[in-house]
Design a protein around this motif. Structure first.
Motif, PDB file in Angstrom:
ATOM      1  N   UNK A 149      22.321   4.995  -6.829  1.00 38.64           N
ATOM      2  CA  UNK A 149      21.009   4.587  -7.327  1.00 38.64           C
ATOM      3  C   UNK A 149      19.992   5.595  -6.817  1.00 38.64           C
ATOM      4  N   UNK A 150      19.368   6.325  -7.732  1.00 40.36           N
ATOM      5  CA  UNK A 150      18.388   7.334  -7.327  1.00 40.36           C
ATOM      6  C   UNK A 150      17.045   6.721  -6.972  1.00 40.36           C
ATOM      7  N   UNK A 151      16.919   5.407  -7.126  1.00 38.38           N
ATOM      8  CA  UNK A 151      15.651   4.755  -6.763  1.00 38.38           C
ATOM      9  C   UNK A 151      15.410   4.782  -5.261  1.00 38.38           C
ATOM     10  N   UNK A 152      16.450   5.047  -4.461  1.00 43.32           N
ATOM     11  CA  UNK A 152      16.227   5.236  -3.038  1.00 43.32           C
ATOM     12  C   UNK A 152      15.350   6.442  -2.768  1.00 43.32           C
ATOM     13  N   UNK A 161      10.930   3.075  -8.185  1.00 38.11           N
ATOM     14  CA  UNK A 161      11.184   2.526  -9.520  1.00 38.11           C
ATOM     15  C   UNK A 161      10.113   3.016 -10.476  1.00 38.11           C
ATOM     16  N   UNK A 162      10.497   3.914 -11.390  1.00 38.89           N
ATOM     17  CA  UNK A 162       9.563   4.501 -12.343  1.00 38.89           C
ATOM     18  C   UNK A 162       9.369   3.652 -13.590  1.00 38.89           C
ATOM     19  N   UNK A 176      10.035   0.129  -4.553  1.00 39.78           N
ATOM     20  CA  UNK A 176       8.774   0.834  -4.354  1.00 39.78           C
ATOM     21  C   UNK A 176       8.289   1.299  -5.721  1.00 39.78           C
ATOM     22  N   UNK A 177       7.065   0.960  -6.059  1.00 38.64           N
ATOM     23  CA  UNK A 177       6.499   1.293  -7.367  1.00 38.64           C
ATOM     24  C   UNK A 177       6.348   2.806  -7.499  1.00 38.64           C
ATOM     25  N   UNK A 185       0.812  -1.220   0.000  1.00 31.46           N
ATOM     26  CA  UNK A 185       0.000   0.000   0.000  1.00 31.46           C
ATOM     27  C   UNK A 185       0.845   1.270   0.000  1.00 31.46           C
ATOM     28  N   UNK A 186       2.091   1.184  -0.474  1.00 28.87           N
ATOM     29  CA  UNK A 186       2.945   2.370  -0.561  1.00 28.87           C
ATOM     30  C   UNK A 186       3.403   2.548  -1.998  1.00 28.87           C
ATOM     31  N   UNK A 187       3.725   3.781  -2.353  1.00 24.43           N
ATOM     32  CA  UNK A 187       4.206   4.072  -3.706  1.00 24.43           C
ATOM     33  C   UNK A 187       4.944   5.402  -3.688  1.00 24.43           C
ATOM     34  N   UNK A 188       5.519   5.741  -4.841  1.00 20.34           N
ATOM     35  CA  UNK A 188       6.145   7.049  -5.055  1.00 20.34           C
ATOM     36  C   UNK A 188       5.401   7.737  -6.188  1.00 20.34           C
TER      37      UNK A 188
END
Length: 447
Positions: free
Chosen positions: A343-346, A350-351, A242-243, A58-61
């Motif tokens: 890694x900028x995904x932190x 993940x786009x 994280x999506x 239930x989390x996202x960016x």
């Protein structure tokens, strides 16, 4: 010639391509400036997502404060999927940043190419219309469903919006789609098929079906009680990505053409490489063969050696398998150079199909500002990743004469892009956040 040996054509370094414009829409902000500041600050964008309530994760960016009517503009934005809205916003910014005007008489429409990558296209539209079909029958389905969800439609709508009459293409190599679009655009320029290429990636896959599918596959982080710490690339305690959603678009031109029109070039794309694992639908080859080959191709095209690499923007998803394999490959190939790794995904999550283009744009900014962004949530290296010089916890000022951006995708797709600083007469002046005090492996600043 032995099997797997490079062809004579692939050995010849191409003419460097100028990156004259970038546009970004990301969970760190709308626009390249806001995204760069957010990424350099290392502020994770992950948060609880009410639209995913009741699902396994239930989390996202999400992109903050995005309003299609004001951001994407144009008539009837409801006709487009969210991934097209992102692409329109990023592409318009990139074209403005390049000092180009599609409404001008000087716009060379027939010599402009457009290449956009996406992993899933308008999957949000597809899911909504499918629910309508099940609930209300066929008459409830919008007649605009196909032009909204077909993966190529963002490229098609961008061509209409910008008045592009050269090649307009779509690339789909999962999470490497945006990077593949840039590689394709580079090849169009190198072969003379166009004079200007607008290229990148866009995805809006934070949907119930996509979130559930990734969760069922075991790919997503389960740190639901503390979303900000969930995405932790290369950290020993990582448990998945994280999506996220967003778009990144770059404008590419041949260096001579950029010089002729006095374009404020941000960096040069000097090499690119692509290779396939041919191993497993979703798992990387244990020996990283495709990634190794793509990196070697990019270096060969850039006429560079591994020892020349100062920084790597890694794919770094935060999944146990990807990070371990990628760390092994990077250490094996670049041990003598010991480049900094980010890694900028932190920060961004993940786009998906947009990741390769967003991260390429951030690598351009890294080279331009001589500043490596941090890897958020990296605290505890494991044995396989401890050999990497991961930038953390703050951004690092260092000399960067060559940087690589790495992208990998389901299906075994691997792409690497090489960027170098623009020559002084072309370079735009740095305007990013102040450098951090971390000395890094290269303490002498760039001139």
């Amino acid at each position: 010639m032995t099997a797997g040996a490079p062809t004579p054509a692939s050995m010849s370094p191409p003419t460097p391509l100028a990156v004259t414009g970038i546009g970004l829409v990301t969970p760190a902000g709308i626009g390249a400036d806001d995204t760069w500041k957010g990424v350099c600050a290392g502020r994770p964008a992950a948060a609880a997502d009410p639209e995913l309530a009741g699902l396994p994760v239930t989390i996202s960016c999400r992109v903050p404060g995005f309003d299609a009517r004001t951001q994407a503009g144009g008539a009837q934005p409801w006709r487009h999927d969210r991934f097209t809205h992102f692409a329109l916003t990023a592409a318009r910014e990139a074209v403005r940043d390049a000092g180009l005007d599609p409404a001008s008489r000087d716009w060379p429409a027939a010599r402009v190419a457009l290449v956009l990558g996406s992993a899933a296209g308008g999957v949000g539209t597809y899911e909504r219309q499918h629910r309508k079909l099940l609930a209300g029958g066929h008459r409830s389905v919008s007649p605009l469903t196909l032009p909204a969800f077909l993966p190529n439609m963002a490229a098609g709508q961008l061509a209409i919006d910008l008045g592009v009459h050269g090649p307009a293409l779509h690339t789909a190599t999962a999470c490497a789609s945006g990077a593949a679009a840039l590689t394709t655009a580079a090849m169009l320029l190198e072969t003379g098929a166009c004079d200007i290429a607008i290229a990148g990636g866009s995805d809006a896959m934070i949907t119930p079906l996509c979130a559930t599918a990734f969760a069922r596959a075991g790919a997503l982080s389960r740190r639901l009680d503390d979303p900000a710490t969930a995405s932790r690339p290369f950290d020993a305690t990582r448990d998945g990505f994280v999506l996220a959603e967003g778009a990144g678009v770059l404008v590419l031109e041949r260096g001579a053409d950029a010089t002729a029109r006095r374009a404020p070039t941000r960096a040069l794309l000097t090499g690119h490489g692509s290779a396939t694992d041919a191993h497993h639908p979703v798992a990387p080859s244990p020996d990283g063969r495709g990634l190794r080959a793509a990196l070697r191709q990019a270096l060969r095209h850039a006429d560079a050696a591994p020892a020349d690499v100062a920084h790597i923007n890694a794919h770094g998803t935060g999944t146990p398998l990807n990070d371990r394999t990628e760390a092994t490959v990077l250490h094996d190939l670049f041990a003598t150079a010991a480049p900094s790794v980010t890694s900028v995904k932190g920060v961004l999550g993940h786009t998906m199909g947009a990741a390769g283009a967003i991260e390429a744009a951030l690598t351009v900014l890294t080279v331009q500002h001589q500043l490596a962004p941090p890897t958020a949530n990296f605290h505890t290296p494991e044995a396989d990743t401890a050999v990497l010089d991961v930038v953390a916890p703050t951004a690092r000022s260092q000399r960067i004469d060559l940087a690589l951006s790495v992208s990998c995708g389901f299906g075994g797709h691997n792409t690497a892009l090489a960027f170098t600083p623009a020559p002084c007469p072309l370079g735009a002046p740095p305007a990013g956040p102040p450098p951090a005090t971390h000395p890094g492996p290269h303490p002498d600043p760039a001139p």
